[in-house]
Design a protein around this motif. Structure first.
Motif, PDB file in Angstrom:
ATOM      1  N   LYS A 316       2.749  55.180  42.612  1.00 62.49           N
ATOM      2  CA  LYS A 316       1.783  56.023  41.913  1.00 62.49           C
ATOM      3  C   LYS A 316       2.557  56.910  40.943  1.00 62.49           C
ATOM      4  CE  LYS A 316      -0.254  57.610  45.709  1.00 62.49           C
ATOM      5  NZ  LYS A 316      -1.234  58.365  46.544  1.00 62.49           N
ATOM      6  N   THR A 338      -4.741  56.656  43.744  1.00 56.81           N
ATOM      7  CA  THR A 338      -4.736  56.204  45.140  1.00 56.81           C
ATOM      8  C   THR A 338      -5.523  54.910  45.301  1.00 56.81           C
ATOM      9  OG1 THR A 338      -4.491  58.458  45.975  1.00 56.81           O
ATOM     10  CG2 THR A 338      -5.386  56.819  47.500  1.00 56.81           C
ATOM     11  N   SER A 339      -6.705  54.831  44.676  1.00 53.11           N
ATOM     12  CA  SER A 339      -7.528  53.619  44.833  1.00 53.11           C
ATOM     13  C   SER A 339      -6.841  52.400  44.213  1.00 53.11           C
ATOM     14  CB  SER A 339      -8.908  53.830  44.210  1.00 53.11           C
ATOM     15  OG  SER A 339      -8.825  53.975  42.802  1.00 53.11           O
ATOM     16  N   SER A 341      -3.573  52.045  43.823  1.00 49.45           N
ATOM     17  CA  SER A 341      -2.439  51.738  44.688  1.00 49.45           C
ATOM     18  C   SER A 341      -2.903  50.990  45.935  1.00 49.45           C
ATOM     19  CB  SER A 341      -1.734  53.036  45.079  1.00 49.45           C
ATOM     20  OG  SER A 341      -0.729  52.794  46.036  1.00 49.45           O
ATOM     21  N   GLU A 342      -3.985  51.449  46.534  1.00 51.92           N
ATOM     22  CA  GLU A 342      -4.492  50.793  47.744  1.00 51.92           C
ATOM     23  C   GLU A 342      -4.950  49.374  47.455  1.00 51.92           C
ATOM     24  OE1 GLU A 342      -7.483  53.500  49.078  1.00 51.92           O
ATOM     25  OE2 GLU A 342      -6.049  54.774  50.175  1.00 51.92           O
ATOM     26  N   TYR A 343      -5.537  49.156  46.283  1.00 51.27           N
ATOM     27  CA  TYR A 343      -5.954  47.806  45.902  1.00 51.27           C
ATOM     28  C   TYR A 343      -4.744  46.875  45.868  1.00 51.27           C
ATOM     29  CZ  TYR A 343      -7.888  43.918  43.242  1.00 51.27           C
ATOM     30  OH  TYR A 343      -8.279  42.653  42.841  1.00 51.27           O
ATOM     31  N   HIS A 345      -1.822  47.285  47.332  1.00 48.13           N
ATOM     32  CA  HIS A 345      -1.274  47.113  48.679  1.00 48.13           C
ATOM     33  C   HIS A 345      -2.066  46.052  49.443  1.00 48.13           C
ATOM     34  CE1 HIS A 345       1.035  50.884  48.092  1.00 48.13           C
ATOM     35  NE2 HIS A 345       1.818  50.366  49.016  1.00 48.13           N
ATOM     36  N   ARG A 346      -3.377  46.074  49.322  1.00 48.37           N
ATOM     37  CA  ARG A 346      -4.198  45.052  49.996  1.00 48.37           C
ATOM     38  C   ARG A 346      -3.887  43.671  49.434  1.00 48.37           C
ATOM     39  NH1 ARG A 346      -8.244  49.027  49.376  1.00 48.37           N
ATOM     40  NH2 ARG A 346      -9.132  47.911  47.584  1.00 48.37           N
TER      41      ARG A 346
END
Length: 419
Positions: A316, A338-339, A341-343, A345-346
């Motif tokens: 990020k 954050t969203s 980054s989380e995408y 990571h998934r």
């Protein structure tokens, strides 16, 4: 009585190499490095590549001070170089040493009266390392001007080590039964020494008889030319290439001052994937760079999917003092960072699960490491960076390359047995 030194490190493989090198030099200066005894001197080698790295560095320094209140605490490395006042003001820190003096730590300690002024000199031999796959530093510093990067401020201009000295180190490690070495530096693709480039160094290194594997750390896409692509086909070069992307949006790449377009990057990765069997690509991506829109991020994720990028380091964006991007308006919300980054990571986890589920029944050649997992298994690593677990009894093959049969993928781990 010999003083005991403990050295801790945050960050990249170059930092890890320098930690090993420091330990060797300080032992040569008359200190000991006994992890079972309380340290008299603690050295923390910091990192500043991201805001998260800054936080981890500060936390490690504070933890060390609490854990060893009687020790003489020294902070060094990139974060200490660029932001020395942070540590000078920190209660419990006794000395801050900048990067230009880090590898002269023995002399610094002598000058400060911490160790005997009549003690030894820097080691001319191999460094002390308990790593199965030791690092060789070939280069330091960087001449790129990426607008987000602080490391070039911390490390200075690009400079390369003597080719003959690098090759001598590689030969001596191979003679000591290290079957794999890892090439490291800030920007290894910028290696230049007396007319020789990285391709020349790798070609010479591949000719070392007892050396079985050569692994590259991160290499910039702009540094991968035709000569290097040709050498990377050699059977001793590990088929894992970590090539930073940072963004799949041409507009953001331009703002980052990255010297390629998304199309350039795609063509390069497609060529790398075809140079030998079982090639796996890793990459770095920054989300939330100033000005990044949903369309920009869409371009990034679609490019990653198209190229089937497997390993991902996801960052990020955080403003870094002294960089051009630090003056940009940071207009991407933390929620969006954050969203995104989380995408990713998934996506990365799905890629890993899909690929690893395809491996049971296959044969891999792995190097057996020393790390014990869950008291029952020992870790091992394939040439294309695929990790597997073997029964603990196979630790007797430590530092050997052995063929294994992959049995199953379960609980996030690949399990295998030696053939």
């Amino acid at each position: 009585m010999r003083k005991n030194v403990l050295i801790r490190s945050v960050g990249c493989r170059l930092n890890q190499f320098e930690t090993d090198r420091l330990r060797t030099d300080l032992v040569n200066y008359g200190l000991k490095s006994d992890r079972k005894s309380l340290p008299d001197i603690c050295i923390i080698n910091t990192c500043t590549v991201t805001g998260k790295a800054d936080r981890k560095s500060r936390a490690l320094v504070q933890q060390t001070i609490r854990q060893y209140p009687r020790a003489f605490v020294i902070v060094t490395g990139c974060y200490a170089h660029t932001d020395a006042p942070v540590f000078i003001k920190m209660k419990g820190v006794d000395l801050v040493v900048k990067n230009d003096k880090k590898m002269e730590m023995g002399e610094v300690l002598k000058d400060k009266g911490i160790i005997d002024p009549l003690s030894g000199r820097p080691s001319r031999g191999l460094y002390i390392s308990d790593r199965t796959r030791p690092y060789i530093k070939i280069q330091d510093g960087c001449d790129m001007n990426c607008t987000y990067c602080k490391v070039r401020i911390a490390r200075g201009k690009s400079r390369s080590l003597d080719l003959n000295k690098v090759l001598d180190t590689a030969r001596r490690l191979a003679e000591r039964s290290y079957p794999e070495i890892v090439i490291t530096g800030v920007n290894i693709g910028d290696y230049r020494f007396e007319g020789h480039e990285l391709a020349d160094l790798l070609k010479e290194m591949a000719g070392i008889r007892d050396l079985e594997r050569i692994r590259l750390t991160s290499i910039e896409p702009a540094n991968i030319n035709e000569r290097l692509l040709s050498v990377l086909r050699h059977e001793k070069i590990c088929p894992y290439f970590h090539v930073p992307l940072q963004s799949g949006s041409d507009r953001i790449l331009k703002l980052m001052n990255r010297p390629y377009t998304s199309s350039d990057y795609a063509r390069l990765i497609e060529r790398l994937q075809k140079i030998k069997k079982n090639v796996i690509i890793g990459s770095d991506v920054i989300v939330g760079f100033p000005g990044e829109t949903e369309e920009d991020f869409h371009n990034t994720r679609e490019l990653l999917k198209r190229l089937d990028i497997f390993y991902l380091h996801i960052f990020k964006y955080s403003p870094r003092a002294g960089t051009l991007a630090g003056s940009f308006k940071d207009n991407v919300s933390q929620k969006d960072k954050t969203s995104r980054s989380e995408y990713l990571h998934r996506y990365r986890d799905q890629q890993k699960a899909h690929f690893f589920n395809s491996l049971p029944g296959q044969r891999l050649n792995v190097i057996v490491e020393h790390k014990i997992v869950d008291h029952k298994f020992v870790s091992a690593l394939a040439d294309n960076y695929v990790p597997v677990l073997l029964p603990r009894r196979d630790r007797k093959y430590h530092r050997k390359i052995v063929p294994v049969h992959v049995i199953e993928f379960k609980g996030g781990h690949l399990y295998a047995r030696i053939i």
